[in-house]
Design an enzyme around this catalytic site. Sequence first.
Site, short mmCIF file in Angstrom:
data_model
loop_
_atom_site.label_atom_id
_atom_site.label_comp_id
_atom_site.label_asym_id
_atom_site.label_seq_id
_atom_site.Cartn_x
_atom_site.Cartn_y
_atom_site.Cartn_z
N SER A 42 -7.97 -14.94 -1.25
CA SER A 42 -8.47 -13.59 -1.46
C SER A 42 -9.89 -13.57 -2.00
O SER A 42 -10.37 -14.55 -2.56
CB SER A 42 -7.54 -12.85 -2.43
N HIS A 96 0.84 -1.20 0.00
CA HIS A 96 0.00 0.00 0.00
C HIS A 96 0.87 1.25 0.00
O HIS A 96 1.96 1.27 0.59
CB HIS A 96 -0.91 -0.02 1.23
#
Length: 483
Positions: free
Chosen positions: A404, A201
């Site tokens: 995921s 991120h």
Amino acid sequence: MAGLTLPEELNHDVVALLNRKDLDPMAVVLESIPPVVCNGENGVVKKIKTGENGKREIVLGRNIHSSCFDITEPEDNDGVTGDKEAYMAGVLARYRQSLVERTKHHLGYPYNLDFDYGALSQLQHFSINNLGDPFIESNYGVHSRQFEVGVLDWFARLWEIEKDQYWGYITNCGTEGNLHGILVGREVFPDGVLYASKESHYSIFKAARMYRMDCVKIETLSSGEVDCADFRAKLLQNKDKPAIINVNIGTTVKGAVDDLDLVIRTLEECGFPHNRFYIHCDGALFGLMLPFVTQAPQVTFKKPIGSVSVSGHKFVGCPMPCGVQITRMEHINTLSSNVEYLASRDATIMGSRNGHAPLFLWYTLNRKGYRGFQKEVQKCLRNAHYLKDRLRDAGISAMLNELSSTVVFERPHDEEFIRRWQLACQGSIAHVVVMPSVTIEKLDTFLDELVEKRSTWYKDGGNQIPCLASELGKENCACPMHE
């Protein structure tokens, strides 16, 4: 003013001000409304760059200033009138309707929009501020520390650390959790080198800039997971300095989960004992989903990690950005200091903290608990596989990492379609994050529109179906070369 010496001209002005007979601090001065601030120096409005059609160019999104809600001033000496109330009510009603519409077409960002907090509406009239240390009550009494510590204890159990061994707090967002985790690592190892995969991120690299840290970017596999072979090579280049590592529990774009056990083993094999490295786990989205995936590798403080952070407005579904940050008690003392003004300790990034956020987290954790979250995780994974399979059946390149609920696929050609469904894009790929609020019906609507639009994008060979083998792997690419 004994002991204070002022310049002669300033001293003269102060004395003159104090001697003024017409000075009335209780007087209300009625002045005209200040003019609109111009966009340039000396009142000169700067020209706005426009495209060939004479319209403003859009860079990374639309310019919201062209559609803002202006502030309209009430008339002099008038209170809020019925007309003013009606105007504001109309604006808010239209805004609410736009939120309803945009929520119907929300797929690209990892927010759970399925929540009902009606029971907490009775608390919205209070200014709840959890300033200072969550475990030390300050002189400010309108707080929610009791709820905050209850939430922290729940996450401490989830990540297997004893109450007297951890410290944490409710952050204002996921980025704050990362900033705090990396800051603790920097304080523990002031000369440490920060290692993060290139798909981490952006807040991790923001932390490196803010703290002036040496930062090494690690390559990733096509799945988005950190490449530990490259990690090993770069570790060995800096063997003389401690290592501070960011481990992704779900990368931003591809939802990849870094192999925590392999990262630890790589550190050990490169000659880094546990007292020479600090691991921060960025679990913004999947940090709260992973514990409920059967046979998935777990994030736990029984392993040599330093901190974990998750977002509260993502999988949990809070109506405002917030997060949870947990670190080891032994580390926090290097960061904290006592503040007499607060009658508390300062160990957080922000001073004032949203005291409403812990209430929403506490309420949700009580309503759903471990079993409720487990059911929602199973639903998300099931629906994500459904979306991936339907995309592949339609001849669209698509990828879904094993741990995921983020489905990655080729970026749509139509920017309006991207905005309609609020898709997050990077380069030639886009993704849909399947959250508890994303139903099969919503996915079907999206898929039907995508397939219909796509048939026009590639009609008569006008555009070429892109090859995404380098981004998603050959096995996930549906271009003519790899289908």
